[in-house]
Design an enzyme around this catalytic site. Structure first.
Site, short mmCIF file in Angstrom:
data_model
loop_
_atom_site.label_atom_id
_atom_site.label_comp_id
_atom_site.label_asym_id
_atom_site.label_seq_id
_atom_site.Cartn_x
_atom_site.Cartn_y
_atom_site.Cartn_z
N MET A 182 0.81 -1.22 0.00
CA MET A 182 0.00 0.00 0.00
C MET A 182 0.85 1.27 0.00
O MET A 182 0.53 2.25 0.69
CB MET A 182 -0.95 -0.02 1.20
CG MET A 182 -1.85 -1.23 1.26
SD MET A 182 -2.86 -1.45 -0.23
CE MET A 182 -3.98 -0.06 -0.07
N ARG A 183 1.90 1.27 -0.75
CA ARG A 183 2.74 2.46 -0.89
C ARG A 183 2.98 2.74 -2.36
O ARG A 183 3.26 1.83 -3.15
CB ARG A 183 4.10 2.24 -0.20
CG ARG A 183 4.01 1.94 1.27
CD ARG A 183 3.66 3.18 2.08
NE ARG A 183 3.60 2.89 3.52
CZ ARG A 183 3.43 3.80 4.46
NH1 ARG A 183 3.28 5.07 4.14
NH2 ARG A 183 3.38 3.46 5.73
N ASN A 186 1.58 -5.32 -10.42
CA ASN A 186 0.69 -4.96 -9.33
C ASN A 186 -0.72 -5.48 -9.61
O ASN A 186 -1.11 -5.64 -10.77
CB ASN A 186 0.63 -3.43 -9.18
CG ASN A 186 -0.24 -2.99 -8.02
OD1 ASN A 186 -0.13 -3.50 -6.91
ND2 ASN A 186 -1.14 -2.05 -8.26
N HIS A 203 -4.75 -4.57 -8.75
CA HIS A 203 -5.58 -3.46 -8.27
C HIS A 203 -7.02 -3.90 -8.16
O HIS A 203 -7.54 -4.59 -9.05
CB HIS A 203 -5.48 -2.28 -9.25
CG HIS A 203 -6.30 -1.11 -8.83
ND1 HIS A 203 -5.95 -0.29 -7.78
CD2 HIS A 203 -7.49 -0.64 -9.30
CE1 HIS A 203 -6.88 0.63 -7.63
NE2 HIS A 203 -7.82 0.45 -8.53
#
Length: 268
Positions: free
Chosen positions: A137-138, A159, A161
């Site tokens: 979460m960065r 990633n 999402h």
């Protein structure tokens, strides 16, 4: 048979997607293995799961770095920056703007640069072919991205999402989807670029949102799709079936739009 790929993982929470990836590797569905799991906070529950699977773990405490930066003098903070940190270059490339005030944007980039330099150092002993963000979460800055994606034609940061991009980027994709009243929800796997959830899309999976659904049930549906989609996209990467290409389209008004997209090629 191709050589198994080495997969690095970054997490922030429970590591449920990491579980799915490790399970797919163990079952032979992915020609690869997870070589480390790093977290941005020491309380990430997924670290314990990784340790049980004999995966090396480490932590870079982002919150502590941000606190220390806030308590330091300007000179002390500058001394903490990595020697190869170029604020002008990073600011020019970075398309995530969490604050409108320039000083606050620069503070954001500097604290991330310090944290990312620590991440890169921790990752150093574990060579990897693909880095997966499994609930990390960065936001990553160009400082980090450029040091991992050394060949722009072959991105290696992936990633997942919780929304059907390009709709609903950000931290609460399922919640945003539900609150908007969408009838279809889903998740997206993409390569990471300088923007917020804006990188080339690799795969998507969708599900219906029914009248009796809640945010919690939508998230549950989404997670079940994630656990299938992420390993499948990693499998394609491991099999060398993902290729990024530049697409150029001309709109009716004459405007030319260029976009990097992912093509899935046939097995070689």
């Amino acid at each position: 048979m191709k050589k198994p790929i080495r997969i690095g993982a970054l997490i922030s929470g429970t590591g449920s997607n990491l579980d799915a990836i490790v399970g797919a590797c163990d079952a032979g569905k992915i020609n690869g293995r997870v070589v480390f799991a790093g977290a941005d906070n020491p309380g990430a529950k997924g670290l314990g799961k990784a340790k049980k699977a004999n995966i090396p773990t480490f932590v870079v405490d982002y919150a502590d770095i941000i606190r220390q930066f806030g308590a330091g003098t300007e000179q002390e903070n500058e001394e903490k920056l990595p020697p190869d940190f170029d604020l002008d270059d990073i600011s020019r490339k970075q398309s995530i703007a969490p604050f409108f005030d320039t000083n606050r944007v620069h503070t954001f980039l500097k604290t991330r640069g310090i944290a990312e330099a620590a991440l890169l150092e921790k990752m150093g002993p574990y060579p990897f072919d693909l880095l997966v963000l499994a609930g990390f979460m960065r936001n990553l800055t160009p400082y980090f991205i450029d040091r991992v994606n050394t060949d722009p034609a072959h991105p290696k940061i992936m990633n997942i999402h919780p929304a059907l991009l390009p709709a609903f980027p950000g931290t609460d994709g399922y919640g945003d989807t539900f609150r908007y009243g969408c009838r279809i929800g889903g998740c997206t796997v993409h390569f990471v670029d300088y923007g917020e959830d804006s990188g080339p899309i690799i795969g998507q999976s969708c599900f219906p949102i029914d009248d009796d659904d809640t945010i919690e049930s939508v998230r549950k549906k989404g997670l079940e799709r994630e656990w299938a989609l992420y390993p499948e996209c990693i499998r394609l990467f491991a099999d060398n079936r993902l290729k990024t290409v530049q697409m150029t389209n001309t709109l009716k008004n004459g405007k030319i739009v260029q976009r990097t997209v992912v093509k899935i090629v046939r097995p070689s």
